[in-house]
Design a protein around this motif. Structure first.
Motif, short mmCIF file in Angstrom:
data_model
loop_
_atom_site.label_atom_id
_atom_site.label_comp_id
_atom_site.label_asym_id
_atom_site.label_seq_id
_atom_site.Cartn_x
_atom_site.Cartn_y
_atom_site.Cartn_z
N GLY A 17 -22.32 -4.79 -5.20
CA GLY A 17 -23.52 -5.48 -4.74
C GLY A 17 -23.93 -6.68 -5.53
N ALA B 66 -20.37 -10.02 -2.41
CA ALA B 66 -21.30 -9.15 -3.14
C ALA B 66 -22.46 -8.72 -2.25
CB ALA B 66 -21.82 -9.86 -4.39
N ALA B 67 -22.93 -9.64 -1.41
CA ALA B 67 -24.04 -9.32 -0.51
C ALA B 67 -23.66 -8.26 0.50
CB ALA B 67 -24.51 -10.59 0.21
N GLN B 68 -22.36 -8.12 0.78
CA GLN B 68 -21.87 -7.08 1.68
C GLN B 68 -21.76 -5.72 0.98
OE1 GLN B 68 -18.10 -8.52 3.19
NE2 GLN B 68 -19.01 -10.48 3.80
N GLY B 69 -22.11 -5.68 -0.31
CA GLY B 69 -22.04 -4.44 -1.06
C GLY B 69 -20.74 -4.22 -1.79
N THR C 237 -17.82 -4.93 -4.80
CA THR C 237 -17.78 -5.16 -6.25
C THR C 237 -17.00 -6.45 -6.49
OG1 THR C 237 -17.81 -2.79 -6.71
CG2 THR C 237 -17.01 -4.24 -8.46
#
Length: 327
Positions: free
Chosen positions: A27, A174-177, A179
């Motif tokens: 995230g 990252a916004a998609q969750g 790493t």
């Protein structure tokens, strides 16, 4: 998620990575910083099972890399843009990776389009520029649609448009969750990309914290002031127990001061201000301060000595007998 626990790597008497323990969480974009020789690349290689730890372990979503079935669907990585068979086209390089990891053939065209290489998909990789090689490496990392992405110096060789693209890509991943773990020496780029920082020096962990906290803890914050009533303001600040120092352009600087307090104080004494701005050192300055004792290779300023054997024949002739005397 990437978890490192007491990770250590020795090469003979040299300790490249020393008891590293940290977690790279989903995230957010986690930046991985350290001077040359700090052990960043060795650490990343151990994450991917390319180097075996002397002690400790790395877990990728709870498993070692060699325990992953079809590993590209778990973690995608760019470590070396040149790690491509030059005789293969971009398409066939990615197709080989896809077939060895159970990834559908259709995914190859998708990632080529995503990184902007569709037009050169059938060209051999040996004819690619470094920037094109970086894009191909990123395509390989994205191929398995993994939950974990790891990039070592991803902006090397990219033009400004390419740098903006990879920055946006990492933030969107990252916004998609997912790493996202990225190493870079470009502090200005890391400052606008990373949310969290892991900093190492001489193989040891120096910091594991948010970007904002890292800069606050390891850099100088101050207030910059400009006024046409400089001496009057100095007297006012002195009476209030505030120390100001000279700065460039005739300005003043107050370490750790609150601009609101200084503004109110100036207003109370009818001192005109042309500038009252809070300032904080950059990520680069904070990084340099923290890692100053961990830099392994130091360059020295000054003239570069020229060995006698490097002198040209004409220079020797011009110096004549003085050259032979070492004058």
């Amino acid at each position: 998620m990437i978890e490192l626990e007491a990770l250590t790597k020795r090469y003979g008497e040299k300790v490249a990575v020393n008891n590293l323990t940290f977690t790279v969480r989903p995230g957010i974009v986690t930046g991985f910083l350290g001077p040359n020789g700090a052990g960043k690349s060795t650490t990343m290689r151990m994450v991917l099972g390319l180097d075996r730890p002397t002690m400790g372990e790395v877990r990728i979503d709870g498993k070692r890399y060699d325990q992953l079935k079809d590993p590209l669907t778990y973690i995608g990585a760019l470590l070396d843009a040149k790690a491509v068979h030059g005789g293969r086209s971009a398409y066939h390089h990615l197709l080989c990776l896809a077939q060895s990891n159970g990834i559908p053939k259709s995914r190859v065209a998708e990632v080529l389009d995503a990184v902007g290489l569709t037009a050169v998909a059938r060209k051999k990789a040996k004819g690619f520029s470094y920037g094109m090689g970086q894009r191909l490496g990123i395509a390989g990392a994205l191929l398995g649609d993994p939950r974990i992405l790891m990039f070592d110096e991803p902006v090397n060789g990219l033009d400004p448009e390419g740098i903006h693209w990879i920055r946006t890509l990492m933030k969107s991943l990252a916004a998609q969750g997912r790493t996202v773990f990225v190493s870079s020496h470009l502090m200005s780029e890391m400052a606008v990309t990373a949310d969290h920082l892991v900093v190492i020096g001489q193989g040891r962990l120096l910091a594991d914290t948010s970007m904002a906290d890292f800069i606050e803890r390891n850099s100088r914050s101050y207030v910059r002031i400009r006024t046409p009533q400089r001496e009057r303001l100095l007297d006012v600040l002195c009476e209030a127990g505030i120390t100001a120092v000279d700065a460039d352009g005739g300005a003043l600087e107050v370490d750790g001061g609150k601009p609101e307090w200084i503004g109110d104080l100036a207003a109370q004494h009818q001192v005109v201000l042309h500038e009252l701005s809070p300032r904080q050192a950059s990520l680069e300055e904070a990084f340099m301060r923290l890692t100053a004792e961990s830099v392994e290779y130091h360059a020295h300023t000054g003239a570069v000595p020229v060995p006698d054997e490097a002198l040209t024949a004409s220079a020797r002739q011009a110096w004549g007998s003085d050259w032979k005397k070492g004058a």
